[in-house]
Design an enzyme around this catalytic site. Structure first.
Site, mmCIF file in Angstrom:
data_model
loop_
_atom_site.group_PDB
_atom_site.id
_atom_site.type_symbol
_atom_site.label_atom_id
_atom_site.label_comp_id
_atom_site.label_asym_id
_atom_site.label_seq_id
_atom_site.Cartn_x
_atom_site.Cartn_y
_atom_site.Cartn_z
ATOM 1 N N PRO A 36 0.078 -10.294 4.271
ATOM 2 C CA PRO A 36 -1.319 -10.572 4.547
ATOM 3 C C PRO A 36 -2.337 -10.072 3.397
ATOM 4 O O PRO A 36 -3.452 -10.599 3.054
ATOM 5 C CB PRO A 36 -1.754 -9.783 5.896
ATOM 6 N N CYS A 52 2.541 -7.424 11.391
ATOM 7 C CA CYS A 52 1.674 -8.908 10.968
ATOM 8 C C CYS A 52 2.766 -10.115 10.995
ATOM 9 O O CYS A 52 2.148 -11.378 10.887
ATOM 10 C CB CYS A 52 1.096 -8.761 9.701
ATOM 11 N N GLY A 53 3.867 -9.651 11.424
ATOM 12 C CA GLY A 53 4.714 -10.988 11.536
ATOM 13 C C GLY A 53 5.599 -11.644 10.425
ATOM 14 O O GLY A 53 6.443 -12.372 10.650
ATOM 15 N N GLU A 54 5.147 -11.078 9.220
ATOM 16 C CA GLU A 54 5.769 -11.718 7.961
ATOM 17 C C GLU A 54 7.203 -11.414 7.455
ATOM 18 O O GLU A 54 7.976 -12.000 6.633
ATOM 19 C CB GLU A 54 4.599 -11.704 6.779
ATOM 20 N N ASN A 101 7.908 -7.232 11.445
ATOM 21 C CA ASN A 101 6.840 -5.997 11.111
ATOM 22 C C ASN A 101 5.589 -6.329 11.942
ATOM 23 O O ASN A 101 5.278 -7.376 12.731
ATOM 24 C CB ASN A 101 6.717 -5.783 9.680
ATOM 25 N N SER A 133 0.720 -1.302 -0.069
ATOM 26 C CA SER A 133 0.016 0.053 -0.026
ATOM 27 C C SER A 133 0.831 1.293 -0.051
ATOM 28 O O SER A 133 0.450 2.264 -0.636
ATOM 29 C CB SER A 133 -1.134 0.050 1.152
HETATM 30 O O1 CDP Z 1 -2.568 -5.088 1.501
HETATM 31 P P1 CDP Z 1 -1.342 -3.859 2.172
HETATM 32 O O2 CDP Z 1 -0.298 -3.668 1.351
HETATM 33 O O3 CDP Z 1 -2.144 -2.841 2.320
HETATM 34 O O4 CDP Z 1 -0.817 -4.634 3.565
HETATM 35 P P2 CDP Z 1 -0.770 -6.050 4.109
HETATM 36 O O5 CDP Z 1 -0.235 -6.914 3.196
HETATM 37 O O6 CDP Z 1 -2.240 -6.354 4.709
HETATM 38 O O7 CDP Z 1 0.228 -5.703 5.375
HETATM 39 C C1 CDP Z 1 1.683 -5.678 4.894
HETATM 40 C C2 CDP Z 1 2.173 -4.871 6.146
HETATM 41 O O8 CDP Z 1 1.865 -3.702 5.905
HETATM 42 C C3 CDP Z 1 2.049 -5.061 7.426
HETATM 43 O O9 CDP Z 1 2.519 -6.379 8.147
HETATM 44 C C4 CDP Z 1 2.273 -3.933 8.108
HETATM 45 O O10 CDP Z 1 3.752 -3.858 8.219
HETATM 46 C C5 CDP Z 1 1.995 -2.777 7.353
HETATM 47 N N1 CDP Z 1 0.612 -2.382 7.534
HETATM 48 C C6 CDP Z 1 0.205 -1.211 8.299
HETATM 49 O O11 CDP Z 1 1.479 -0.870 8.783
HETATM 50 N N2 CDP Z 1 -0.873 -0.827 8.746
HETATM 51 C C7 CDP Z 1 -1.837 -1.167 7.919
HETATM 52 N N3 CDP Z 1 -2.913 -0.673 8.435
HETATM 53 C C8 CDP Z 1 -1.871 -2.497 7.149
HETATM 54 C C9 CDP Z 1 -0.678 -3.068 6.922
#
Ligand code: CDP
Length: 589
Positions: free
Chosen positions: A434, A284-286, A282, A85
């Site tokens: 995720p 979500c742990g990945e 980070n 994102s």
């Molecule tokens: O789909 P998107 O690229 O928005 O994010 P994701 O794959 O659900 O999450 C990837 C990482 O983005 C998470 O592990 C966090 O490091 C970060 N993240 C965040 O900082 N705040 C959020 N509301 C969602 C994701």
């Protein structure tokens, strides 16, 4: 870099209404009045062109920037590949921060703790998530040298981080997310495990206890273990490993937190040990990272690779997948150059190791389309085959980039340099994210998760609700159920309860294939995680979903099985045990 003007003949994106809503709310640029000032086409071109423009500085690049921008653009509008994102939000803008994952150190002094807090605020403002280990902080009750007072311990500081995050999320591009980690041998570990006992406390944190193989052996052998003061390594107490583990299981049952991470396994796979030890991941742990390291992620939507052959049989087009992996690695490597980092320390660390995290989404949808049940040996075998390909081809792509642009600066001292493997352009290439928001934009199932339901109401931002029926399910029902009345009964049933469970008249084949997260056993969830982890440099985002009636013993078994299966960490979620999750359900955009 010079901006590449948008060609007049760009294809228009076709987005489903949910994707459109999410883009308008959070991704499309707004003017000072808050009015949207770009279209999805503008956004995808802004991202594609600003990332492709980085090629200009590489003399040996085989790509002409505009041609590459068009290629990137097409991949994104077709929902084949999307970067994380922050790249979609900030590429080609003055903010320019493009990574989703950060880890910040929290050293044991007031000055440094509040530096970390400030740095986290800057990262949250740009849409990135932060992970911290609080293990270096002196325990509650310890002496404070400068004042002779008593330290309040990691939990009290975590509360400040939580409150700061709450405030930043009002003005930032998305709600800030944190991972808080404490080693199991920290003297405050019991308080940490109980941190979420009060509803709403630490609501902006996912929590994980850092475990080791040694600790798991002590649990199994019924032994006790020492707690250490992080400042001087002096023994500060002793606990029964099994009792700590039981408490951990009990709290995870009650609220989903804490999860667990296996810190020694993570460090065993640290590609650049001379750069430091990994102590956190980070949110979500990945993505395990070194202190001050950041990583940008990207995901390939596997459901777009399912094709119908002349014989009417659906297969996965692995040849095309291979080509897309190479483009995705080039994209993510260019993102590192294009990104503006919030701190010099972070910029240096990122440019030294150049980690990227390419992964997949739409896996459950791909399995639906292929007619393979998620919890089958066939699915595990295909998962391994696909991820092995992502791993091998992404390494090959990174090696090709190393020839074109040079290896990552820490290559010589890395595990690859020392064993003569490579050279690579990137210290890591693969991560399974995720894809909470990306999967909405691409209109597919998230990450490697089974579909949560076949139809459901998604709570998106600001309480707005979006209804979705799984498109692959609808397609297959329309192809296979010829009786109109039967079709209506099946779709109504699914609309009402979200799954086929107990659906009268549902054909065997549909029942066999269209399983949802709740139909899949915990063991199968973990087996899938382990299958993908086997071919992933970093880690795999996976939540083991459990029904409300699941017991503490079920959770204990999952945590033990996670240990046995060799995954790097695990998170459980028992239906109804949390009112508001930090992330991962699509509400976090
Ligand atoms: O789909 P998107 O690229 O928005 O994010 P994701 O794959 O659900 O999450 C990837 C990482 O983005 C998470 O592990 C966090 O490091 C970060 N993240 C965040 O900082 N705040 C959020 N509301 C969602 C994701």
């Amino acid at each position: 870099m010079t901006a590449i003007p948008a060609p007049a003949d760009l294809k228009q994106p076709t987005l489903n209404p949910n994707a459109e809503t999410v883009l308008v709310k959070r991704y499309l640029r707004k003017d000072e009045e808050g009015l949207v000032k770009e279209s999805p086409t503008d956004m995808f071109w802004r991202v594609a062109s600003s990332i492709a423009a980085e090629e200009e500085k590489y003399e040996k690049s085989p790509w002409e920037p505009e041609e590459l921008a068009r290629t990137f653009y097409d991949l994104m509008i077709e929902g084949v590949f999307l970067p994380n994102s922050p790249t979609l939000m900030n590429a080609g803008t003055p903010l320019g921060q493009l990574a989703a994952c950060f880890v910040l150190p929290v050293p044991d002094s007031i000055e440094e703790i509040f530096d970390a807090l400030k740095h986290a605020a800057l990262i949250h403002k740009s849409g990135g998530g932060t992970g911290f280990s609080f293990s270096r902080l002196r325990p509650a009750g310890a002496r404070v040298g400068t004042t002779g007072g008593i330290a309040s311990g990691p939990l009290s500081f975590m509360r400040i981080f939580n409150t700061a995050t709450e405030q930043i999320k009002q003005g930032g591009v998305r709600r800030g997310a944190n991972m808080g980690i404490l080693r199991v041998d920290h003297p405050d570990i019991i308080e940490f495990i109980r941190a979420k006992e009060t509803e709403g406390e630490f609501n902006n944190f996912n929590l994980s206890v850092a475990l080791t193989q040694e600790f798991m052996e002590q649990v199994e052998a019924g032994e006790s273990y020492d707690l250490f003061d992080p400042r001087d390594g002096r023994i500060r107490g002793r606990l029964e490993a099994a009792q700590v583990f039981d408490l951990l299981v009990n709290k995870a049952w009650a609220s989903g937190d804490p999860g667990i991470i296996f810190l020694d396994r993570i460090n065993r796979d640290n590609p650049t040990p001379t750069q430091g030890e990994i102590e956190a991941t980070n949110p979500c742990g990945e993505q395990p990272l070194l202190p001050y390291e950041a990583c940008n992620l990207g995901s390939i939507n596997l459901s777009r690779f399912v094709e119908i052959g002349d014989d009417g049989v659906r297969t996965l087009n692995t040849k095309r997948l291979g080509e897309i992996i190479h483009l995705a690695v080039r994209f993510l490597d260019d993102v590192i150059d294009a990104s503006i980092y919030p701190l010099d320390e972070i910029a240096d660390m990122v440019r030294t190791n150049r980690k990227i995290g390419l992964g997949v989404m739409g896996w459950a949808d791909a399995l639906y389309a292929l007619g393979i049940p998620y919890d089958s040996d066939e699915a595990l075998a295909l998962g391994k085959e696909v991820m092995k390909m992502v791993q091998d081809e992404s390494r090959a792509a990174s090696a090709a980039l190393a020839k074109e642009r040079g290896p990552f600066p820490a290559y010589e001292e890395s595990v690859f340099g020392r064993t003569g493997e490579g050279p690579y352009r990137n210290a890591t290439t693969t991560t399974i994210a995720p894809t909470g928001s990306l999967s909405i934009i691409a209109g597919c199932s998230s990450g490697i998760e089974p579909c949560f339901a076949l139809s459901f109401t998604r709570n998106v931002l600001d309480g707005e609700k979006l209804v979705e029926v799984n498109p692959v399910f609808e397609l297959v029902v329309s192809e296979t159920v010829t009786d109109e009345a039967e079709k209506i009964t099946i779709l109504d049933h699914v609309r009402r309860i979200g799954r086929l469970h107990n659906c009268p008249n549902a054909p065997e084949e549909l029942l066999r294939v269209f399983r949802t997260a709740m139909d899949v056993s915990a063991k199968s969830h973990l087996a899938m995680q382990a299958a993908f982890q086997k071919y992933t440099d970093n880690a795999v985002s996976k939540t083991v979903n459990l029904p409300n009636e699941a017991t503490e013993d079920d959770i204990r078994e999952i945590y033990l099985e996670a240990y046995r299966q060799g995954v790097k960490g695990v998170t459980v979620y028992r239906d109804g045990s949390k009112t508001g999750q930090v992330l991962c359900t699509g509400d976090g955009a």
